[in-house]
Design a protein around this motif. Structure first.
Motif, mmCIF file in Angstrom:
data_model
loop_
_atom_site.group_PDB
_atom_site.id
_atom_site.type_symbol
_atom_site.label_atom_id
_atom_site.label_comp_id
_atom_site.label_asym_id
_atom_site.label_seq_id
_atom_site.Cartn_x
_atom_site.Cartn_y
_atom_site.Cartn_z
ATOM 1 N N PRO C 77 0.867 -1.203 0.000
ATOM 2 C CA PRO C 77 0.000 0.000 0.000
ATOM 3 C C PRO C 77 0.898 1.245 0.000
ATOM 4 O O PRO C 77 2.078 1.168 0.394
ATOM 5 N N PRO C 78 0.405 2.358 -0.481
ATOM 6 C CA PRO C 78 1.260 3.566 -0.574
ATOM 7 C C PRO C 78 1.744 4.023 0.797
ATOM 8 O O PRO C 78 1.007 3.892 1.795
ATOM 9 N N ALA C 79 3.003 4.489 0.833
ATOM 10 C CA ALA C 79 3.552 5.041 2.095
ATOM 11 C C ALA C 79 2.910 6.408 2.332
ATOM 12 O O ALA C 79 2.413 7.050 1.403
ATOM 13 N N LYS C 80 2.940 6.832 3.576
ATOM 14 C CA LYS C 80 2.346 8.137 3.934
ATOM 15 C C LYS C 80 3.329 9.242 3.527
ATOM 16 O O LYS C 80 4.449 9.321 4.018
ATOM 17 N N PRO C 81 2.909 10.110 2.577
ATOM 18 C CA PRO C 81 3.805 11.216 2.195
ATOM 19 C C PRO C 81 4.073 12.104 3.409
ATOM 20 O O PRO C 81 3.224 12.183 4.316
ATOM 21 N N PHE C 82 5.249 12.738 3.492
ATOM 22 C CA PHE C 82 5.553 13.597 4.661
ATOM 23 C C PHE C 82 6.371 14.807 4.226
ATOM 24 O O PHE C 82 6.695 14.945 3.049
ATOM 25 N N ASN C 83 6.668 15.671 5.234
ATOM 26 C CA ASN C 83 7.431 16.908 4.948
ATOM 27 C C ASN C 83 6.764 17.746 3.869
ATOM 28 O O ASN C 83 7.425 18.263 2.978
ATOM 29 N N TRP C 99 6.865 17.516 -1.294
ATOM 30 C CA TRP C 99 6.749 16.571 -0.172
ATOM 31 C C TRP C 99 7.699 15.401 -0.404
ATOM 32 O O TRP C 99 8.270 15.261 -1.498
ATOM 33 N N GLU C 100 7.865 14.605 0.640
ATOM 34 C CA GLU C 100 8.647 13.369 0.518
ATOM 35 C C GLU C 100 7.650 12.235 0.286
ATOM 36 O O GLU C 100 6.648 12.132 1.004
ATOM 37 N N PRO C 101 7.878 11.390 -0.728
ATOM 38 C CA PRO C 101 6.880 10.372 -1.070
ATOM 39 C C PRO C 101 6.883 9.172 -0.115
ATOM 40 O O PRO C 101 5.916 8.428 -0.049
ATOM 41 N N GLY C 102 8.012 8.976 0.596
ATOM 42 C CA GLY C 102 8.064 7.762 1.415
ATOM 43 C C GLY C 102 8.478 6.577 0.537
ATOM 44 O O GLY C 102 8.789 6.750 -0.647
ATOM 45 N N ALA C 103 8.479 5.386 1.145
ATOM 46 C CA ALA C 103 9.022 4.202 0.449
ATOM 47 C C ALA C 103 8.229 3.922 -0.824
ATOM 48 O O ALA C 103 7.018 4.188 -0.888
ATOM 49 N N ASP C 104 8.910 3.346 -1.806
ATOM 50 C CA ASP C 104 8.276 3.012 -3.088
ATOM 51 C C ASP C 104 7.333 1.832 -2.877
ATOM 52 O O ASP C 104 7.685 0.844 -2.235
ATOM 53 N N SER C 105 6.127 1.928 -3.391
ATOM 54 C CA SER C 105 5.151 0.838 -3.189
ATOM 55 C C SER C 105 5.262 -0.185 -4.311
ATOM 56 O O SER C 105 4.600 -1.207 -4.273
ATOM 57 N N SER C 163 -0.933 12.517 3.618
ATOM 58 C CA SER C 163 0.095 13.189 4.431
ATOM 59 C C SER C 163 -0.598 13.945 5.555
ATOM 60 O O SER C 163 -1.831 14.035 5.594
ATOM 61 N N GLU C 164 0.231 14.498 6.472
ATOM 62 C CA GLU C 164 -0.331 15.433 7.464
ATOM 63 C C GLU C 164 -1.027 16.556 6.683
ATOM 64 O O GLU C 164 -0.611 16.892 5.561
ATOM 65 N N HIS C 165 -2.067 17.133 7.284
ATOM 66 C CA HIS C 165 -2.751 18.257 6.634
ATOM 67 C C HIS C 165 -2.061 19.565 7.029
ATOM 68 O O HIS C 165 -1.708 19.768 8.204
#
Lengths: 275, 177, 275
Positions: C77-83, C99-105, C163-165
């Protein structure tokens, strides 16, 4: 002669009109027109501007009011565009044409590159943007490997002018990528001869190419030129070199069937012949 | 609570502070367009065009509730909102007049719409009575009988909008600490 | 389990199916299905690829024929985008967020920047192009001078992650142009003091700005900093300078009402104080 409807609030008959060309007062005459309108009549002697506004002023409640304006433009019929030339870009097969516009007509002029394919249906290829004297006909409108007629048409309020018509097959004006010299080697036992090897751009692999090789030793005044080399051969031999001399080599190609454009010269490659 | 009491409300003060700057931005953009009309059509002085104005029927958005003598904050806010709606519509005539400045006019229309919805949402947040404007009560654009009338019409739409913004700005500042 | 309709020309009952995972033969079983179809049944032990093709081959006229394929994709499942951070460009008032995408799904994932204006209607602001982790929300979708909620949403076959709002007024993250230092002069009879004059960008004329001035003599280790200068004042005085010393000055500004971004430092300007 300028006519402007009377504005509400003006007592009939006491309308005193004055005229100004931009900010310069102008002499003129005023007479009653049909339907209670006031008609102004002016002659602008030696009008030497390309653009001006003829303002109609009226006295009202002790103030001067602008009540009408006539925009005047002066200029010439469009000049005949010339030096039309086109080039086909092989990365997107779009045809870019450029031309000289000729003298400025001082009037709003619309310019378009027109073309007719074989069945004489005139179409618009492209219109120059931002005042440039060139534009690009997209691939979809072109007919490759067949003659097309192209010309520039300029139109303003005083007329239309057309450039000479260019009859070309877009492929004949293709701008080729330069070949890439791969290697230069002396031929064993014939050290005044070398073998040159090159690659042509992959997108040109289907074309019959005619290439030229040029070489020069540092002390040579001019390049020596070898012409008529078949491009797709990918190698060629040439003799007459001095022994143990550092030479610089470059190559360029053209489509053999056409009077088209030469590619740029390839990046140079150095080679010192054997002793 | 009547708006006057809310003047101490921090969120309301932040709203006023932000939208005072927003109004200054819009006024600056309107002034820029007025300069363009002056440079392009030599229409710069209002007093030279009063006679023609009578023939044009250019609507002026009422703001009497915002004048200090009869200041009534909530009514003033809704007059500002409906006035912004009127000018957002009539700016279309200016866009036709100045095709090469369409982007600036469109920005102005967007800003007018934003300012209007900022006011509406703040008034709603404060729980005050709001006037919901009919969705598209765009007044029909004045039909100009000549190019010259269209140019003078554009001149007065901008001049009236500038005056309107000046009054709205003073009203907001009156409420801001 | 993969099912493929029988092809014309295959005699009934003599269909021998073989299977290959990309180019690797795979063991599987074959049984008659409804309506004369042939059903293959395979189990792929420890499938450790993110992508593969399961080919179905059939013997026909002494040749092996590809008759069907199943595309296999494996991932998370997609990682939670952050930053997530955004910046408003004041030349076109467009908001660019990254943003940072997080780990590749390892799965095809569609990413979009979502936003909600005050009345909680969720809209799509923009979608990143060409695999970038940023995109730009056009002015038309923004609400200036009012809080907006922004977040990144990533969706693939196995789910959605948000991601965080971010709750911001676009104006609070405006990237200002640096001010332009116009002149620096000593103050008569107070030669340890100078008057600095600057201009702010025309497009910032309506903003309340807070600026900082920094200055340094060649031998100084660090910059001295003057803070809290009101930007629209256009001039400021400052004392404490050494006599006859060459100083370098720079200035930057920020919107006073916000925790927004500082502009870059202005180009430097040199000035030598009087003796």
């Amino acid at each position: 002669m300028a006519k402007s409807e009377l504005c509400r609030g003006l007592e009939q008959g006491k309308v005193r009109i004055t005229w100004m060309l931009d900010n310069e007062p102008m002499a003129g005459s005023q007479r009653r027109g049909a339907g209670g309108s006031e008609v102004s009549n002016l002659t602008l002697p030696q009008f030497n501007r390309t653009q001006a506004r003829l303002w109609c002023w009226v006295e009202w409640n002790g103030t001067k009011q602008r009540v009408g304006v006539a925009e005047i433009r002066a200029g010439y019929p469009p000049a005949k565009p010339f030096n039309l030339s086109c080039i086909l870009n092989l990365s997107d097969y779009a045809l870019t044409c450029q031309w000289e516009p000729g003298a400025d007509s001082h009037l709003p002029t619309s310019v378009a590159l027109k073309f007719a394919r074989s069945r004489a249906l005139v179409e618009t290829g492209c219109t120059p943007q931002g005042g440039h004297n060139r534009c690009t006909v997209p691939r979809q409108l072109l007919q490759l490997y067949r003659q097309m007629e192209l010309w520039v048409s300029a139109t303003n309020a005083l007329g239309t002018a057309e450039s000479e018509h260019l009859c070309i097959d877009p492929m004949d004006v293709a701008q080729l990528d330069p070949p890439a010299l791969q290697s230069i080697q002396s031929i064993p036992f014939q050290s005044d001869c070398v073998t040159v090897a090159w690659e042509v751009a992959r997108s040109h692999a289907h074309m019959e190419l005619l290439c030229e090789l040029r070489y020069r030793a540092p002390e040579d005044a001019a390049w020596a030129l070898v012409t008529g080399i078949p491009g797709q051969a990918r190698t060629a031999q040439h003799c007459g070199f001095l022994f143990g001399t550092p030479y610089r080599f470059q190559m360029r190609c053209r489509r053999s069937s056409a009077q088209g454009y030469w590619s740029d010269w390839s990046p140079g490659r150095n080679y010192t012949t054997h002793e | 609570a009547p708006l006057a009491e809310l003047s101490g409300d921090q969120d309301f003060q932040l709203f006023l502070h932000k939208n005072l700057e927003f109004t200054r931005k819009i006024k600056g953009d309107v002034a820029a367009l007025q300069r363009v009309v002056c440079d392009t059509f030599q229409l710069c002085q209002e007093e030279e065009l009063l006679l023609v104005r009578q023939d044009l029927g250019i609507a002026q958005a009422p703001l009497e509730q915002c004048h200090s003598r009869s200041f009534h904050a909530e009514a003033c806010f809704s007059q500002i909102r409906s006035g912004l709606r009127v000018y957002q519509g009539s700016l279309a005539a200016v866009r036709e007049l100045l095709p090469s400045h369409a982007a600036l006019v469109e920005t102005l229309q967007l800003d007018a719409a934003n300012l209007s919805s900022n006011i509406q949402q703040q008034v709603e947040d404060l729980g005050l009575a709001t006037v919901t404007l009919p969705a598209e009560d765009r007044d029909p654009l004045p039909a100009f009988s000549s190019r010259f009338h269209h140019q003078v019409g554009g001149f007065f739409i901008l001049a009236n909008f500038q005056r309107f913004l000046e009054t709205a700005y003073r009203a907001l500042r009156h409420l801001a600490r």
